[in-house]
Scaffold this motif. Structure first.
Motif, mmCIF file in Angstrom:
data_model
loop_
_atom_site.group_PDB
_atom_site.id
_atom_site.type_symbol
_atom_site.label_atom_id
_atom_site.label_comp_id
_atom_site.label_asym_id
_atom_site.label_seq_id
_atom_site.Cartn_x
_atom_site.Cartn_y
_atom_site.Cartn_z
ATOM 1 N N ILE A 141 39.122 23.024 39.717
ATOM 2 C CA ILE A 141 38.009 22.118 40.034
ATOM 3 C C ILE A 141 38.177 21.541 41.437
ATOM 4 O O ILE A 141 37.190 21.312 42.151
ATOM 5 C CB ILE A 141 37.893 20.996 38.978
ATOM 6 N N TRP A 142 39.433 21.330 41.864
ATOM 7 C CA TRP A 142 39.669 20.805 43.206
ATOM 8 C C TRP A 142 39.114 21.735 44.284
ATOM 9 O O TRP A 142 38.571 21.286 45.285
ATOM 10 C CB TRP A 142 41.159 20.556 43.430
ATOM 11 N N THR A 143 39.210 23.037 44.068
ATOM 12 C CA THR A 143 38.669 23.977 45.066
ATOM 13 C C THR A 143 37.165 23.776 45.231
ATOM 14 O O THR A 143 36.631 23.917 46.335
ATOM 15 C CB THR A 143 38.962 25.433 44.678
ATOM 16 N N LYS A 144 36.492 23.419 44.157
ATOM 17 C CA LYS A 144 35.045 23.184 44.225
ATOM 18 C C LYS A 144 34.740 21.868 44.938
ATOM 19 O O LYS A 144 33.799 21.778 45.731
ATOM 20 C CB LYS A 144 34.452 23.194 42.817
ATOM 21 N N ILE A 145 35.558 20.845 44.654
ATOM 22 C CA ILE A 145 35.381 19.553 45.327
ATOM 23 C C ILE A 145 35.651 19.709 46.821
ATOM 24 O O ILE A 145 34.926 19.165 47.665
ATOM 25 C CB ILE A 145 36.317 18.493 44.708
ATOM 26 N N TYR A 146 36.695 20.470 47.146
ATOM 27 C CA TYR A 146 37.098 20.665 48.543
ATOM 28 C C TYR A 146 35.978 21.317 49.356
ATOM 29 O O TYR A 146 35.780 20.997 50.534
ATOM 30 C CB TYR A 146 38.363 21.519 48.592
ATOM 31 N N ASP A 147 35.237 22.225 48.742
ATOM 32 C CA ASP A 147 34.156 22.931 49.444
ATOM 33 C C ASP A 147 32.968 22.031 49.747
ATOM 34 O O ASP A 147 32.094 22.394 50.548
ATOM 35 C CB ASP A 147 33.675 24.122 48.608
ATOM 36 N N LYS B 68 23.502 17.094 43.048
ATOM 37 C CA LYS B 68 22.854 18.069 43.935
ATOM 38 C C LYS B 68 22.403 17.400 45.227
ATOM 39 O O LYS B 68 22.545 17.961 46.318
ATOM 40 C CB LYS B 68 21.659 18.696 43.213
ATOM 41 N N GLN B 69 21.892 16.171 45.116
ATOM 42 C CA GLN B 69 21.485 15.412 46.305
ATOM 43 C C GLN B 69 22.658 15.174 47.250
ATOM 44 O O GLN B 69 22.492 15.129 48.466
ATOM 45 C CB GLN B 69 20.916 14.048 45.901
ATOM 46 N N ASN B 70 23.854 14.993 46.676
ATOM 47 C CA ASN B 70 25.022 14.574 47.452
ATOM 48 C C ASN B 70 26.052 15.680 47.675
ATOM 49 O O ASN B 70 27.149 15.397 48.161
ATOM 50 C CB ASN B 70 25.700 13.396 46.739
ATOM 51 N N ASP B 71 25.716 16.932 47.315
ATOM 52 C CA ASP B 71 26.688 18.040 47.398
ATOM 53 C C ASP B 71 27.991 17.652 46.701
ATOM 54 O O ASP B 71 29.095 17.862 47.216
ATOM 55 C CB ASP B 71 26.962 18.421 48.861
ATOM 56 N N ALA B 72 27.840 17.078 45.504
ATOM 57 C CA ALA B 72 28.986 16.603 44.733
ATOM 58 C C ALA B 72 29.222 17.513 43.530
ATOM 59 O O ALA B 72 28.385 18.355 43.188
ATOM 60 C CB ALA B 72 28.756 15.166 44.273
ATOM 61 N N VAL B 73 30.366 17.313 42.882
ATOM 62 C CA VAL B 73 30.732 18.099 41.700
ATOM 63 C C VAL B 73 30.520 17.251 40.450
ATOM 64 O O VAL B 73 30.920 16.084 40.407
ATOM 65 C CB VAL B 73 32.198 18.573 41.778
ATOM 66 N N LEU B 74 29.887 17.834 39.442
ATOM 67 C CA LEU B 74 29.693 17.186 38.150
ATOM 68 C C LEU B 74 30.670 17.787 37.151
ATOM 69 O O LEU B 74 30.715 19.007 36.974
ATOM 70 C CB LEU B 74 28.257 17.391 37.658
ATOM 71 N N VAL B 75 31.459 16.925 36.507
ATOM 72 C CA VAL B 75 32.428 17.374 35.504
ATOM 73 C C VAL B 75 32.090 16.727 34.163
ATOM 74 O O VAL B 75 32.027 15.499 34.062
ATOM 75 C CB VAL B 75 33.877 17.011 35.905
ATOM 76 N N LEU B 76 31.865 17.548 33.152
ATOM 77 C CA LEU B 76 31.651 17.076 31.796
ATOM 78 C C LEU B 76 32.895 17.390 30.979
ATOM 79 O O LEU B 76 33.516 18.434 31.163
ATOM 80 C CB LEU B 76 30.444 17.764 31.147
#
Length: 753
Positions: free
Chosen positions: A228-234, A366-374
């Motif tokens: 998940i960190w790789t996705k946040i990093y991008d 999506k507005q903030n280019d952020a990652v959503l984790v459920l």
């Protein structure tokens, strides 16, 4: 000349549009986008509230050349704006997707508790007023017996105060459904006193920050964190689902992901089902991150909530923790949103706007280019389906952290118990296991998702059922105050000894509640310590945590509770969980009932054996062959999912299609019926096969709080064309809607009666 384009504070659909007002010169340097203002609107004699959604410059000639003379803004109500262009776009999205006015959506983004100027004084006084008994319980009981006190609501209030010695007036009004007028009458009669107190409801003030060494993640945890960190990093929008068994350490994953986001210079939101039920989780975050957290919850005073909003808005904190509404916190530079226990129904709003927190969170990410984790041990069927189909990245955690293992789950067939003459609601098998736990100093939880003493009373001679006069539901008997309660409208009545229809004294009861189980447990285990946790024992401020602290620190033998004992509690000495009354959950007539039952049963099972001690779970049932229970015993979410998704596909339910519920309600049943039929005719006519509409039908509970209800169900893919057609139909219907009849529209409701 500056002109403000305003939305007016109204839920009337025909007024869901922008109105122009002149900004007076003295307010030009104050008025900003997103601020609330006071204006004269239409022919109303009282001033209305509006929100500025745009400010434009017009010449004097352009203003004077209009057909209608523009009015001026009277005053600006806010000193800070919490609405920017992004949040305005979010409000428009919510308005469109969930069939509400834009202003209704904008209210979600204002500081919790924001009211008009006229309301602030009364709200503040309620928040800081304590209610105490003046007379002793013995005196009160005597007055009840001698019929000095006859009002059921007065008895309800006094009975509650006998068991709760520190209660704020707003907790009574909101939690018990007791009006201020009732409280004042009881005060005048000399039974209670009101006093001003200094309230400290801020969780951060109560938590002692202890510096603990950060645990080393398990291999499973580390794999999930790194991926998940790789996705946040991008810094690109993506959605992830962590499917981890109870006790697998999802919270530690959240903690380490947030640490990485903060190092990146971005911020995070963590959503939990309910702060008061996940206090242990919140404590871990505060211990790790200190004062770099803003916590938003319903028990905070208006002032505290506004203060927290200002801190977030000013960038003084990097982490926001809260329940559903915290997703609207005014946080900038957002990098991560985590929704813990994503399956929980509290993430769906039950009042307008009736939004899904997960859908709103996805839009914000999506507005903030952020990652959503459920995260969940029992994800929603629709969420898991989308994960398997690639909409979410799926991460699985199959093992409990440390040396803990999943509990052994056993089915107890209650038919056998009845054959051997057991008249208790506690099975002989569960009784044996509770005795073992008591003897070896280990603790037990007993789960029954029904509060009260018995669920309804019935006359054996004429079959009359004692129902609430305001609702189409049976009264629930509460033995502690000897009253009949309606759990829908808070109506109370004194207990009855004879049937009002035929005069018979043969009154029987059915379906026991937590109060009855508490009584049985105390009778079966006279030397054991017992505590109960349900909606009746947790009305007072901080009562959830006080009960859990007492259970944990004093090593109370047995905790009896409803669904609230299943959420987020990690108590190492709990080795036995008894689950009662699951048949009522298994037999509910709703397409989501199987999912809710499986989730409830597996989640509460997960409270057992969360440390080195082995856990056991006993599930009492008359339906031991049920496929849901079979999946629970195997700890197999996938077994349950495979059967459930096939059922959804066969009968046409989400995630394969969307359901839209139209609820027509009002006090005049004939009007409600007439309007429901008219709405059905409007929806069916020329719908271009964009949706399917089912005939109007009364729900299982036809009347609540003196309002009759009729539902219309629609199934649709809800694409741009179907939304456009539905709005056309709603506009057509609203033009002739009868006064006194209301319409609410819900997308994918969590319950269809």
């Amino acid at each position: 000349m500056k002109i403000a384009k305003l939305l007016i504070n109204t839920s009337v659909k025909t007024l869901n549009k922008v109105y122009d007002y002149i900004i007076p010169s003295e307010l030009e340097n104050i008025a900003r986008l997103g601020m609330r203002v006071e204006v004269s609107f239409g022919k109303s004699t009282k001033d209305e509230e509006g929100i500025i959604v745009k400010i434009v410059e017009l010449t004097k000639e352009e203003v004077e050349g209009r057909k209608y003379k523009l009015k001026s803004i009277i005053s600006v109500l806010d000193d800070v704006s919490y609405i920017d262009e992004k949040r305005l776009q979010l409000a428009k999205y919510i308005s469109h997707v969930y069939f509400c006015n834009v202003y209704d959506a904008l209210k979600l983004m204002l500081p919790p508790g924001t009211k008009s100027k006229n309301d602030s004084k009364s709200l503040k006084s309620k928040q800081n007023t304590l209610v105490r008994l003046v007379k002793s319980p013995d005196e009160i009981y005597q007055d009840i017996e001698n019929e000095v006190i006859t009002s059921a609501k007065h008895i309800k209030l006094l009975s509650f105060l006998m068991y709760n010695d520190y209660v704020l007036i707003n907790d009574i009004i909101d939690g018990l459904g007791i009006s201020r007028a009732v409280i004042s009458t009881v005060q005048k009669n000399g039974y209670i006193m009101l006093e001003k107190v200094e309230v400290k409801p801020d969780i951060l003030e109560d938590i002692k920050i202890e510096s603990k060494p950060k645990p080393i993640p398990t291999d499973e945890q580390m794999e999930v964190i790194n991926k998940i960190w790789t996705k946040i990093y991008d810094e690109k929008y993506s959605k992830c689902l962590i499917h981890g068994v109870t006790g697998s350490g999802k919270t530690e994953v959240y903690l380490q992901l947030i640490e990485k986001v903060l190092v990146q210079g971005r911020k995070a939101i963590l959503l939990v089902p309910e702060i008061s039920l996940t206090y242990q989780t919140v404590t871990r975050f505060v211990s790790r991150f200190g004062k770099n957290i803003a916590i938003l919850h319903s028990k905070m005073t208006i002032a505290k909530r506004k203060e927290a909003y200002k801190k977030i808005k000013n960038g003084e904190v990097d982490i926001v923790i809260g329940a559903r509404s915290a997703i609207f916190a005014p946080i900038d530079n957002l990098g991560l949103v985590i929704i813990d226990e994503e399956h929980d129904s509290s993430y769906y709003s039950g009042v307008t706007p009736k939004y899904s927190t997960k859908e709103v969170a996805a839009y914000i990410c999506k507005q903030n280019d952020a990652v959503l984790v459920l995260g969940s041990a029992t994800p929603e069927i629709s969420t898991y389906y989308r994960a398997l189909n690639g909409e979410y990245d799926l991460f699985t955690m199959k093992k409990r952290a440390g040396n803990a293992t999943l509990p052994e789950i056993e089915i107890v067939n209650m038919k056998h118990d009845r054959l051997i003459g057991n008249t208790y609601n506690i099975s002989t098998r569960l009784k044996v296991e509770i005795s073992k736990n008591i003897s070896c100093g280990q603790q037990t939880m007993i789960f029954l998702n029904r509060r009260g003493y018995v669920s309804y009373l019935k006359c054996d001679d004429c079959s009359y059922i004692f129902k609430c006069p305001n609702c189409d539901v049976a009264f629930v008997y509460h033995k502690t105050n000897n009253l009949l309660h309606c759990h829908y409208c808070s109506c109370v009545m004194k207990n009855v000894t004879c049937c009002p229809k035929c005069g018979s004294s043969k009154i029987s009861s059915n379906s026991v509640g937590t109060q009855k189980i508490e009584e049985e447990v105390k009778e079966l285990f006279p030397g054991a310590s017992v505590i109960r946790m349900d909606a009746d024992t947790t009305i007072a401020r901080d009562s959830h945590q006080k009960i859990l602290d007492k259970f944990k620190k004093e090593k109370i033998d047995i905790l009896i509770g409803t669904q609230m004992i299943s959420k987020g509690h990690d108590i190492s000495n709990v080795t036995l969980v008894g689950i009662l009354g699951c048949d009522s959950m298994l037999g509910m007539d709703d397409y989501l009932s199987g999912e809710k039952a499986f989730s409830n049963i597996l989640q509460v099972s997960g409270r057992a054996g969360r440390s080195n001690l082995k856990g056991r779970v006993l599930i009492q049932t008359n339906d031991p062959e049920n496929y849901i229970l079979d999946a629970v015993v195997k700890h197999s979410y996938n077994d349950f999912y495979e059967k459930e998704i096939e059922y959804r596909k066969t009968f046409g339910y989400p995630p394969f299609i969307n359901i839209v519920l139209f609820e027509v309600s009002g006090r005049n049943f004939s009007y409600v019926k007439e309007e429901a039929n008219r709405l059905y005719d409007v929806l069916v006519k020329n719908n271009d096969n964009l949706y399917k509409v089912y005939s109007p039908k009364s729900p299982f509970i036809q009347k609540i709080n003196n309002k009759f209800r009729i539902n219309i169900i629609m199934k649709s893919m809800l694409d741009s064309n179907s939304y456009k057609k539905i709005y056309e139909k709603l506009n057509e219907y609203e033009l002739k809607r009868k006064s006194g009849v209301s319409l609410t529209v819900t997308k994918n409701p969590t319950y269809i009666g």
